[in-house]
Design a protein around this motif. Structure first.
Motif, mmCIF file in Angstrom:
data_model
loop_
_atom_site.group_PDB
_atom_site.id
_atom_site.type_symbol
_atom_site.label_atom_id
_atom_site.label_comp_id
_atom_site.label_asym_id
_atom_site.label_seq_id
_atom_site.Cartn_x
_atom_site.Cartn_y
_atom_site.Cartn_z
ATOM 1 N N ARG A 84 2.631 9.217 -3.353
ATOM 2 C CA ARG A 84 1.261 8.835 -3.012
ATOM 3 C C ARG A 84 0.529 9.981 -2.320
ATOM 4 O O ARG A 84 1.118 10.820 -1.685
ATOM 5 C CB ARG A 84 1.271 7.639 -2.078
ATOM 6 N N ASP A 88 -4.059 7.757 0.782
ATOM 7 C CA ASP A 88 -3.582 6.403 0.501
ATOM 8 C C ASP A 88 -2.709 5.848 1.625
ATOM 9 O O ASP A 88 -2.696 4.659 1.865
ATOM 10 C CB ASP A 88 -2.749 6.379 -0.790
ATOM 11 N N SER A 91 -3.834 3.311 4.606
ATOM 12 C CA SER A 91 -4.155 1.898 4.377
ATOM 13 C C SER A 91 -2.921 1.045 4.062
ATOM 14 O O SER A 91 -3.061 -0.126 3.758
ATOM 15 C CB SER A 91 -5.164 1.791 3.234
ATOM 16 N N ILE A 92 -1.729 1.638 4.159
ATOM 17 C CA ILE A 92 -0.503 0.914 3.809
ATOM 18 C C ILE A 92 0.159 0.343 5.055
ATOM 19 O O ILE A 92 0.174 0.970 6.106
ATOM 20 C CB ILE A 92 0.498 1.858 3.095
ATOM 21 N N THR A 93 0.704 -0.857 4.918
ATOM 22 C CA THR A 93 1.592 -1.428 5.927
ATOM 23 C C THR A 93 2.935 -1.618 5.254
ATOM 24 O O THR A 93 3.018 -2.225 4.184
ATOM 25 C CB THR A 93 1.067 -2.785 6.447
ATOM 26 N N GLU A 103 5.775 -2.589 0.368
ATOM 27 C CA GLU A 103 4.509 -1.925 0.639
ATOM 28 C C GLU A 103 3.385 -2.938 0.481
ATOM 29 O O GLU A 103 3.273 -3.603 -0.549
ATOM 30 C CB GLU A 103 4.309 -0.783 -0.354
ATOM 31 N N CYS A 104 2.560 -3.045 1.521
ATOM 32 C CA CYS A 104 1.407 -3.948 1.460
ATOM 33 C C CYS A 104 0.137 -3.133 1.675
ATOM 34 O O CYS A 104 0.065 -2.333 2.606
ATOM 35 C CB CYS A 104 1.511 -5.024 2.540
ATOM 36 N N THR A 105 -0.836 -3.352 0.808
ATOM 37 C CA THR A 105 -2.089 -2.611 0.928
ATOM 38 C C THR A 105 -3.269 -3.524 1.261
ATOM 39 O O THR A 105 -4.391 -3.061 1.364
ATOM 40 C CB THR A 105 -2.403 -1.836 -0.374
ATOM 41 N N SER A 106 -3.009 -4.818 1.452
ATOM 42 C CA SER A 106 -4.083 -5.735 1.825
ATOM 43 C C SER A 106 -3.524 -6.822 2.746
ATOM 44 O O SER A 106 -2.326 -7.127 2.697
ATOM 45 C CB SER A 106 -4.694 -6.390 0.580
#
Length: 168
Positions: A84, A88, A91-93, A103-106
């Protein structure tokens, strides 16, 4: 003025910023878990140089290890993160149940993961990013263009000029 993309950090600085020992750093470099993106070691006495992104990944690896995630699973996650771009990552958790890493992006993905029972803890990379920036703001780096030492993205000449103006 230099940006973090134009600055490399020596091993000792990377250790302080990531909160790891030099022994860990050396082991992770030799096993290619986190390799220095700016300059690798080229024999005895040479200095590895790490980028901001490398130090960010080092700190994430340390957090995952501290929570009990296996080195094998961390290695898989690091390989995924390498693919990545730096922008990017903010914004990742990363969520984990101690075994797998997700990987969570929202916010919706985080909620779905928690409702499914998989997520036990999370690492918001944006927060780690800020912590690394804060640590590096007081530590010395090396300008990639001319090799001069820099602190907080400013060359020693710039710092000397600011100090001179302050004292005048």
């Amino acid at each position: 003025m230099n940006t973090s993309a134009e600055i490399g950090y020596r091993g000792a600085t990377a250790c302080v910023a990531a909160g790891i020992s030099y022994r860990q750093l050396d082991y992770w470099a030799r096993t290619e878990l986190v390799v220095p993106g700016v300059r690798g070691a080229a024999g005895s006495g040479s200095q590895r140089l790490y980028s901001f992104r490398d130090i960010l990944v080092l700190k994430i690896v340390k957090r995952l290890l501290d929570t009990g995630v296996s080195l094998q699973n961390i290695r898989s996650a690091v390989e995924h993160l390498r693919a990545r771009g730096v922008e990017d990552l903010e914004s990742i958790t990363l969520m984990s149940d101690g075994a797998s890493i997700y990987e969570c992006t929202s916010p919706d993905e985080i909620v779905d993961l928690l409702q499914g029972g998989q997520g036990v803890f999370g690492i918001a990379i944006g927060k780690v990013w800020s912590e690394v920036e804060g640590s590096l703001s007081t530590l010395q780096g090396e300008s990639l263009s001319d090799g001069s030492l820099v602190v907080s993205g400013q060359s020693n000449d710039e710092l000397a000029q600011r100090r001179k103006l302050k004292g005048a």
